[in-house]
Design an enzyme around this catalytic site. Structure first.
Site, PDB file in Angstrom:
ATOM      1  N   ASP A   1     -46.490  14.750  43.874  1.00  0.00           N
ATOM      2  CA  ASP A   1     -45.824  15.999  44.257  1.00  0.00           C
ATOM      3  C   ASP A   1     -46.877  17.074  44.552  1.00  0.00           C
ATOM      4  O   ASP A   1     -48.057  16.893  44.254  1.00  0.00           O
ATOM      5  CB  ASP A   1     -44.854  16.452  43.138  1.00  0.00           C
TER       6      ASP A   1
ATOM      7  N   HIS B   1     -53.060   9.037  43.704  1.00  0.00           N
ATOM      8  CA  HIS B   1     -52.039   8.067  44.128  1.00  0.00           C
ATOM      9  C   HIS B   1     -51.316   8.510  45.396  1.00  0.00           C
ATOM     10  O   HIS B   1     -50.239   8.001  45.697  1.00  0.00           O
ATOM     11  CB  HIS B   1     -51.038   7.825  42.987  1.00  0.00           C
TER      12      HIS B   1
END
Ligand code: APR
Length: 233
Positions: free
Chosen positions: A90, A105
């Site tokens: 996010d 990631h």
């Protein structure tokens, strides 16, 4: 000289923003076979399923906001040269004002060419199998899936090796190589680990403080201390 603070954050950092973690009771992986939606094999087997999984998570991200913990970390940039190394995909650290964020990631609000991983695009709507970039390439989520390399890992190690302070926050420390990053901290670094259910820490540090609290509360508890400690070093 401004002291260096490295933050190593995981899904727990975004829990208070309403984004479920992966391995807690109501976790994201519950009800999903991880390998079906977060691996190259799953992508090759059923692209629509994977696209839908990330489209849903992207939609949710655009409806949530950074929590107090994200803002406390962003404020610590006034007292430290801070780098956030996150396992989260996010953009809540950035939205709270953190400037130097490394996404180990990948990023939910980016997609990339299936042909060339370096060709990324900002993407905030649903991604479909019909979408193409200007070069005519099909596109995939810009996420590091299980079994794929973590291109930012080497760069992340260099930041941890230089850290005076490390805050590990909201990660179960179960996924490698991300979980090994804190082992690269200098012996004399001051390490805080904030997590309501902290995982066992094998590595020995001269200064390790485990704060068994949620992100916002734990950061509120340590912010004065870490700032004054930074001024004395
Ligand atoms: N504040 C802080 N920590 C919290 C909170 C909270 N409010 N709520 C839960 N936690 C903690 C949990 O106790 C747990 O230790 O956050 C951690 C979440 O662990 P995981 O769900 O395993 O998330 P994470 O460690 O980030 O997973 C790493 O695994 O599935 C992959 O790629 C995915 O990046 C992810 C990686």
């Amino acid at each position: 000289m401004e002291k260096k603070l490295v933050v190593l954050s995981g899904a727990g950092m975004s829990a208070e923003s309403g984004i479920n973690t992966f391995r807690d009771a109501d976790g994201i992986w519950e009800g999903h076979d991880v390998m079906e939606v977060a691996s190259p094999e799953g992508w090759n087997k059923n692209k629509e399923l994977v696209l839908d999984f990330y489209n849903q998570r992207r939609k949710q991200l655009l409806e949530v906001s950074p929590n107090e913990g994200h803002h406390i970390l962003a404020d610590l940039q006034n007292d430290f040269k801070m780098t956030v190394i996150t396992q989260n995909v996010d953009d809540l650290h950035e939205r709270a004002g953190s400037q130097n964020v490394i996404h180990l990631h990948g990023e939910l609000l980016k997609v990339r060419s299936v042909r060339d991983a370096k060709l990324t695009l900002d993407w905030t709507t649903d991604l479909t199998s019909l979408d193409r970039n200007d070069q005519g390439d099909a596109l995939r989520p810009d996420i590091v899936w299980f079994g794929e390399a973590v291109p930012e890992f080497e760069r992340a190690i260099d930041f941890v090796k230089e850290a005076d302070f490390v805050i590990v926050i909201g990660t179960s420390l179960q996924v490698y190589p991300a979980a090994s990053l804190m082992d690269y901290a200098p012996e004399e670094a001051v390490v805080y680990y904030i997590d309501p259910k902290p995982a066992p820490i094998a590595h020995s540090y001269q200064h390790l403080k485990i704060i068994p609290e949620k992100a916002s509360r734990g950061l509120k508890m340590i912010k004065e201390e870490i700032i004054s400690w930074g001024q004395t070093l």
